[in-house]
Design a protein around this motif. Sequence first.
Motif, mmCIF file in Angstrom:
data_model
loop_
_atom_site.group_PDB
_atom_site.id
_atom_site.type_symbol
_atom_site.label_atom_id
_atom_site.label_comp_id
_atom_site.label_asym_id
_atom_site.label_seq_id
_atom_site.Cartn_x
_atom_site.Cartn_y
_atom_site.Cartn_z
ATOM 1 N N GLY A 1 52.649 10.194 9.225
ATOM 2 C CA GLY A 1 52.175 9.700 7.939
ATOM 3 C C GLY A 1 50.974 8.788 8.098
ATOM 4 N N GLU A 2 51.057 7.833 9.032
ATOM 5 C CA GLU A 2 49.932 6.938 9.275
ATOM 6 C C GLU A 2 48.703 7.689 9.777
ATOM 7 N N ALA A 3 48.933 8.750 10.546
ATOM 8 C CA ALA A 3 47.832 9.534 11.097
ATOM 9 C C ALA A 3 47.209 10.482 10.070
ATOM 10 N N GLY A 4 47.833 10.601 8.899
ATOM 11 C CA GLY A 4 47.313 11.488 7.875
ATOM 12 C C GLY A 4 47.602 12.952 8.135
ATOM 13 N N ILE A 5 48.663 13.224 8.914
ATOM 14 C CA ILE A 5 49.036 14.605 9.224
ATOM 15 C C ILE A 5 50.253 14.983 8.377
ATOM 16 N N PRO A 6 50.148 15.959 7.491
ATOM 17 C CA PRO A 6 51.313 16.387 6.694
ATOM 18 C C PRO A 6 52.462 16.805 7.610
ATOM 19 N N TYR A 7 53.681 16.407 7.252
ATOM 20 C CA TYR A 7 54.836 16.575 8.143
ATOM 21 C C TYR A 7 56.049 16.952 7.308
ATOM 22 N N ALA A 8 56.843 17.892 7.811
ATOM 23 C CA ALA A 8 58.126 18.228 7.187
ATOM 24 C C ALA A 8 59.162 18.421 8.282
ATOM 25 N N LEU A 9 60.423 18.197 7.923
ATOM 26 C CA LEU A 9 61.511 18.196 8.906
ATOM 27 C C LEU A 9 62.651 19.099 8.442
ATOM 28 N N LEU A 10 63.013 20.027 9.329
ATOM 29 C CA LEU A 10 64.110 20.967 9.094
ATOM 30 C C LEU A 10 65.273 20.605 10.010
ATOM 31 N N GLY A 11 66.461 20.409 9.431
ATOM 32 C CA GLY A 11 67.635 20.048 10.220
ATOM 33 C C GLY A 11 68.634 21.188 10.324
ATOM 34 N N PHE A 12 69.344 21.242 11.443
ATOM 35 C CA PHE A 12 70.424 22.211 11.677
ATOM 36 C C PHE A 12 71.656 21.385 12.019
ATOM 37 N N GLN A 13 72.715 21.505 11.211
ATOM 38 C CA GLN A 13 73.874 20.630 11.338
ATOM 39 C C GLN A 13 74.860 21.173 12.383
ATOM 40 N N THR A 14 74.993 20.436 13.471
ATOM 41 C CA THR A 14 75.770 20.896 14.619
ATOM 42 C C THR A 14 77.155 20.271 14.714
ATOM 43 N N ASP A 15 77.391 19.181 13.989
ATOM 44 C CA ASP A 15 78.662 18.469 14.098
ATOM 45 C C ASP A 15 78.804 17.539 12.900
ATOM 46 N N TYR A 16 80.004 17.056 12.691
ATOM 47 C CA TYR A 16 80.218 16.012 11.693
ATOM 48 C C TYR A 16 80.113 14.664 12.391
ATOM 49 N N ALA A 17 79.324 13.777 11.817
ATOM 50 C CA ALA A 17 79.180 12.450 12.387
ATOM 51 C C ALA A 17 80.539 11.752 12.428
ATOM 52 N N ASN A 18 80.647 10.757 13.260
ATOM 53 C CA ASN A 18 81.921 10.111 13.548
ATOM 54 C C ASN A 18 82.615 9.612 12.276
ATOM 55 N N GLY A 19 83.828 10.087 12.052
ATOM 56 C CA GLY A 19 84.620 9.665 10.905
ATOM 57 C C GLY A 19 84.401 10.485 9.649
ATOM 58 N N VAL A 20 83.454 11.403 9.655
ATOM 59 C CA VAL A 20 83.154 12.190 8.449
ATOM 60 C C VAL A 20 84.205 13.260 8.221
ATOM 61 N N GLY A 21 84.581 13.967 9.269
ATOM 62 C CA GLY A 21 85.597 14.998 9.150
ATOM 63 C C GLY A 21 86.990 14.464 9.403
ATOM 64 N N ASP A 22 87.984 15.264 9.052
ATOM 65 C CA ASP A 22 89.369 14.864 9.322
ATOM 66 C C ASP A 22 89.619 14.766 10.822
ATOM 67 N N GLU A 23 88.934 15.608 11.585
ATOM 68 C CA GLU A 23 89.042 15.573 13.038
ATOM 69 C C GLU A 23 87.633 15.577 13.626
ATOM 70 N N ALA A 24 87.495 14.996 14.795
ATOM 71 C CA ALA A 24 86.199 14.969 15.455
ATOM 72 C C ALA A 24 85.768 16.390 15.829
#
Length: 263
Positions: A197-220
Amino acid sequence: MRIAVVTGSGTYALPGLADASRTTVETAHGAVPVTLGAVDGSEIVHLARHRDGHELVSHQVTHRANVAALQQLQVDAVLAVTVCGACDPSATLGSLLVFDDLHFLSNRLPDGSLCTLHDTPAAPGRGHWVFEGPFSEPLRRALLAAAADADLAAADGGVYGHVDGPRFNTRAEIRSLVAAGVSAVSQTAGPETVLCGEAGIPYALLGFQTDYANGVGDEATPVSTLLELIARSTASFSAVLAGAIPRVAADPPAAVGTSLTWD
């Protein structure tokens, strides 16, 4: 037009890159290895955050050097990907999301210094990055359209939560991020977003969900599942990028926001 593709854990080479050649860019913040090539006639710069063989773990990624290298190579846009931990228990593991907001309160690099390119008093261009949303909307739309064409489920929007590594987060830490509206977390894209952003370069981010963060799911989420999904992420990322790159090349985006400077 020159498009950068920045990849993370599990993706160290870019499938489908034609006429690929390796080079090292020397910057004021260190040397950065990149691969140059082409996809559908578009010039591509591939930068693997962690380098070959996951040489650098998250707290060793050279964010300022990486963005300085992209500047020196005169990159016009950045499509970045990250595997991430879901903070939403209804999210489907293995699904994608195209982030539209950022939670990065510390605004610090791994060495503890502030996350900014403006580190020298009186330097030209010093100032503040002013924006409404940190991610490029045209780039986000290109990623979403490409995911749809590839028959891949991708959520339109979500808050990316940057967390410090290399350890994973505690349940208490994740609860605080969920309360702040974070959709998914990983350990590298916060500084990247800000510095581009500071450099003036347009940026976008694509995520791929590999796990549930700690405590989010009923089981790890079992580590074996995490590793299996990291391995699967490359194919999904490749399919979306292959469709997004021609769209971006056909309609180059403008920089996100503006800079309030004192030159």
